[in-house]
Design an enzyme around this catalytic site. Sequence first.
Site, mmCIF file in Angstrom:
data_model
loop_
_atom_site.group_PDB
_atom_site.id
_atom_site.type_symbol
_atom_site.label_atom_id
_atom_site.label_comp_id
_atom_site.label_asym_id
_atom_site.label_seq_id
_atom_site.Cartn_x
_atom_site.Cartn_y
_atom_site.Cartn_z
ATOM 1 C CG HIS A 73 -1.744 -1.114 1.294
ATOM 2 N ND1 HIS A 73 -3.100 -0.826 0.718
ATOM 3 C CD2 HIS A 73 -2.084 -2.151 1.717
ATOM 4 C CE1 HIS A 73 -3.994 -1.867 0.881
ATOM 5 N NE2 HIS A 73 -3.295 -2.857 1.540
ATOM 6 C CG ASN A 146 -7.843 -4.040 1.226
ATOM 7 O OD1 ASN A 146 -7.437 -3.193 1.338
ATOM 8 N ND2 ASN A 146 -7.583 -5.320 1.180
ATOM 9 C CG HIS A 337 -2.520 -0.832 15.111
ATOM 10 N ND1 HIS A 337 -2.521 -2.287 14.768
ATOM 11 C CD2 HIS A 337 -1.971 -0.932 16.318
ATOM 12 C CE1 HIS A 337 -2.026 -2.962 15.615
ATOM 13 N NE2 HIS A 337 -1.741 -2.504 16.474
ATOM 14 C CE1 TYR A 360 -2.476 -2.474 8.230
ATOM 15 C CE2 TYR A 360 -2.591 -4.592 9.386
ATOM 16 C CZ TYR A 360 -2.744 -3.665 8.258
ATOM 17 O OH TYR A 360 -3.399 -4.227 7.205
HETATM 18 FE FE1 HDD Z 1 -2.855 -4.544 5.448
HETATM 19 C C1 HDD Z 1 -1.264 -1.794 5.249
HETATM 20 C C2 HDD Z 1 -5.472 -3.420 4.368
HETATM 21 C C3 HDD Z 1 -4.135 -7.854 5.411
HETATM 22 C C4 HDD Z 1 0.012 -6.072 7.093
HETATM 23 N N1 HDD Z 1 -3.254 -2.992 4.835
HETATM 24 C C5 HDD Z 1 -2.523 -1.956 4.774
HETATM 25 C C6 HDD Z 1 -3.168 -0.743 4.189
HETATM 26 C C7 HDD Z 1 -4.439 -1.210 4.150
HETATM 27 C C8 HDD Z 1 -4.559 -2.615 4.269
HETATM 28 C C9 HDD Z 1 -5.739 -0.366 3.632
HETATM 29 C C10 HDD Z 1 -2.765 0.839 4.107
HETATM 30 C C11 HDD Z 1 -3.037 1.604 5.326
HETATM 31 C C12 HDD Z 1 -2.636 3.146 5.034
HETATM 32 O O1 HDD Z 1 -3.045 3.513 3.971
HETATM 33 O O2 HDD Z 1 -1.454 3.316 5.554
HETATM 34 N N2 HDD Z 1 -4.410 -5.352 4.866
HETATM 35 C C13 HDD Z 1 -5.619 -4.739 4.479
HETATM 36 C C14 HDD Z 1 -6.858 -5.790 4.657
HETATM 37 C C15 HDD Z 1 -6.268 -6.792 4.842
HETATM 38 C C16 HDD Z 1 -4.829 -6.687 5.148
HETATM 39 C C17 HDD Z 1 -8.157 -5.227 4.163
HETATM 40 C C18 HDD Z 1 -7.137 -8.157 4.944
HETATM 41 C C19 HDD Z 1 -8.358 -8.418 5.258
HETATM 42 N N3 HDD Z 1 -2.297 -6.582 6.041
HETATM 43 C C20 HDD Z 1 -2.833 -7.772 6.076
HETATM 44 C C21 HDD Z 1 -2.304 -8.704 6.764
HETATM 45 C C22 HDD Z 1 -1.015 -8.295 7.088
HETATM 46 C C23 HDD Z 1 -0.927 -6.888 6.820
HETATM 47 C C24 HDD Z 1 -2.713 -10.198 6.800
HETATM 48 C C25 HDD Z 1 0.138 -8.970 7.825
HETATM 49 C C26 HDD Z 1 -0.066 -9.988 8.742
HETATM 50 N N4 HDD Z 1 -0.869 -4.146 5.936
HETATM 51 C C27 HDD Z 1 0.122 -4.765 6.570
HETATM 52 C C28 HDD Z 1 1.304 -3.763 7.034
HETATM 53 C C29 HDD Z 1 0.665 -2.278 6.210
HETATM 54 C C30 HDD Z 1 -0.516 -2.874 5.896
HETATM 55 C C31 HDD Z 1 2.640 -4.460 6.758
HETATM 56 C C32 HDD Z 1 1.975 -1.858 5.368
HETATM 57 C C33 HDD Z 1 2.053 -0.449 5.891
HETATM 58 C C34 HDD Z 1 1.117 -0.421 6.956
HETATM 59 O O3 HDD Z 1 0.577 -1.478 7.444
HETATM 60 O O4 HDD Z 1 0.974 0.597 7.657
HETATM 61 O O5 HDD Z 1 1.386 -3.717 8.319
#
Ligand code: HDD
Length: 700
Positions: A73, A146, A337, A360
């Site tokens: 993202h 999402n 988060h 997060y």
């Molecule tokens: Fe995630 C970012 C949505 C599964 C780990 N995720 C991130 C963002 C969105 C989502 C919208 C961007 C937030 C922003 O604009 O700053 N992610 C989802 C959805 C998921 C999902 C709807 C499943 C239902 N994500 C998911 C899993 C993991 C992560 C299973 C890890 C186990 N996601 C992350 C992250 C991020 C992230 C690595 C990257 C940047 C951030 O968090 O802030 O922690």
Amino acid sequence: MEGPTDRKQRQREAFRAEDPASGPLTTDQGVEVDHTNDSLAAGERGPTLMEDFHFREKLTRFDHERIPERVVHARGAGAYGYFEPYESCAEFTRAAFLQDPSVRTPVFVRFSTVQGPKGSADTVRDVRGFATKFYTSEGNYDLVGNNFPVFFIQDGIKFPDFVHAVKPEPHNDIPTGASAHDTLWDFVSLQPETLHAIMWLMSDRAIPRSYRMMQGFGVHTFRFVNAEGRGTFVKFHWKPKLGVHSLVWDEAQECQGRDPDFNRRDLWEAIEAGEYPEWELGVQLVAEEDEFAFDFDLLDATKIIPEEQVPVRPIGRMVLDRNPENFFAETEQVAFHTANVVPGIDFTNDPLLQARNFSYLDTQLIRLGGPNFSQLPVNRPVAPVRTNQRDGYHQSTVHRGTNYFPNSLGGGCPAHAGVDSAAFTHYTERVDGAKIRRRSPSFQDHHSQAALFWNSMSDWEKQHIVEAFRFELGKVDARTVRARTVRELAKVDGELAIQVARGIGVPEPTETRSASKLSSPALSLESLRGDGSIRTRRVAVLVTDGVDADQVTSVREALAERGVLVEALAATEGSVRGADGELYAVDRALPTVASVLYDAVLLPGGPTGTPALTQDPDAMRFVRDAYRHGKPVGALGSGVGVLSTLDPEGVRLSSEFHRVVSERGVVTDTSPGTASAEFLQAFVDAVAGHRHPGRRPLRR
Ligand code: HDD
């Protein structure tokens, strides 16, 4: 909507310094600087001196301007706004922001793509992030969702595998912002739990026309908890007021070059023009005692609850009405988060959600350089913060008093919240079981809902899905991966698999059964058109010398009344000379734009015809692309002739009558003079229809 001239003026204002009256340039230490164009040197042609502290500070600060981009993202756009509930939701949740319709809760929303880096293009085939931070009176609540209601994997421990597979390949860092490559499809073909989300990814949902025109989903089953401590399962849905609309794939690809910021610009410009995007928040509620009433597991994030089974109940609306002032400070540094919850909203044991609740905070610590990111303005709660957390990188609070609990020297402060207070109390859930590493058997059906999605699509949506599979798998070099994917698709729907196989040169499966007979009409874009409004749509009018300016003006006015942005395009900027001899202003030159940047095109006429248009390759390409992409095309008077050169069979018939003919989004009227009310209505209806996929395909 405002025109391009107003926009340029506003842009200039945005560039003005914060407060020009505040004084001259200084160093970080506040020392005034009289000269920042030349470094300090020993003589006019001599070496630069170490003691030039302004030079060294300026360069050092520049060298450190970047922070790590998000691992997923990375590319996004954000905006501020507010949320207000329609009525009290006290029956289900004690969350303060869901109680009183007169209370507006401020929000910040960030939309994003997933695969590409920060500088990648907007209109790639990908999931879109839809993350909302509610600054509630009880602390920040983040709904990190999402634009698909399902995810690719069921347990967060697989997230690094999935993301590694979809990201650019490790040896050459290719492709950027695309899923059409070997490693993703290798993973998909070996991991059938991805199939349902993959169906969404191959559908037009993965190429939204606008962030303002897509749904959002919380994905997981969460839990509402009311004041009595009673839990209710809940799934969150955002529904856009403008309806859900998508691009077509060819157009999306061209947009990547014509305007890589297509979706970001669209959001920014709409808000600047006062056209505030709006979504309705809806919930699907399931009583705790009905936890096992479904043929799938509520804890499985690869499943939806069909809306026909549990209707979505609208509970409030969100409006985005303010752009950030500084992209880095706000949109880049916002930290979401899933574990940022408030009293009344709680988790379930969904293993994907549980993993996110770890990931997060961890990611923000590295990305934002330490633990104090919640002090950044965009992350700071409006609720008071009193903790014993101290120090760390970038601490900007000057704490006073004791920093431990319990204490007597600090008067016992901050003390525990009282029993009747707004404190968060975790939902009491009985848990017992053996310590195991095993997926529940209730998570094992990976095909029925993928088939349900397929069954719910209209014919043209199915066609687009097949074409998307053919495109993606056609880019996969490993034939074994192509064939294995088709075998997996055959377990979803035999017809789908056969059609895909035919396009990519692998054996056709013999199985023609479908994993499900069910469908959910609510999933089709056909049922998500919104309120029919055409506000903020962009219509291009192609003008040349000899154009009937009155005709153009009448159409412009009628469309502007409906909130449509109309731009006059010609071979060069400046003006054209209308049939009445007057100059008619041109908004943009054709070589600087393209049909993919507009929602519809209008070809006006003129008493002497508009032969210049047919001679201009840019103009003809513009019309041809709009036509091919199923966009509304209107033609008046001699403009009909221009159109019929493109598709003689499709358009000739309608041009023979002096009356309005409207067929599959092509609206023509050969009668001369001002556009009739009938023509205008038919054209408005065609624009409201957004896309007319049933149109006879045109070759390039
Ligand atoms: Fe995630 C970012 C949505 C599964 C780990 N995720 C991130 C963002 C969105 C989502 C919208 C961007 C937030 C922003 O604009 O700053 N992610 C989802 C959805 C998921 C999902 C709807 C499943 C239902 N994500 C998911 C899993 C993991 C992560 C299973 C890890 C186990 N996601 C992350 C992250 C991020 C992230 C690595 C990257 C940047 C951030 O968090 O802030 O922690």
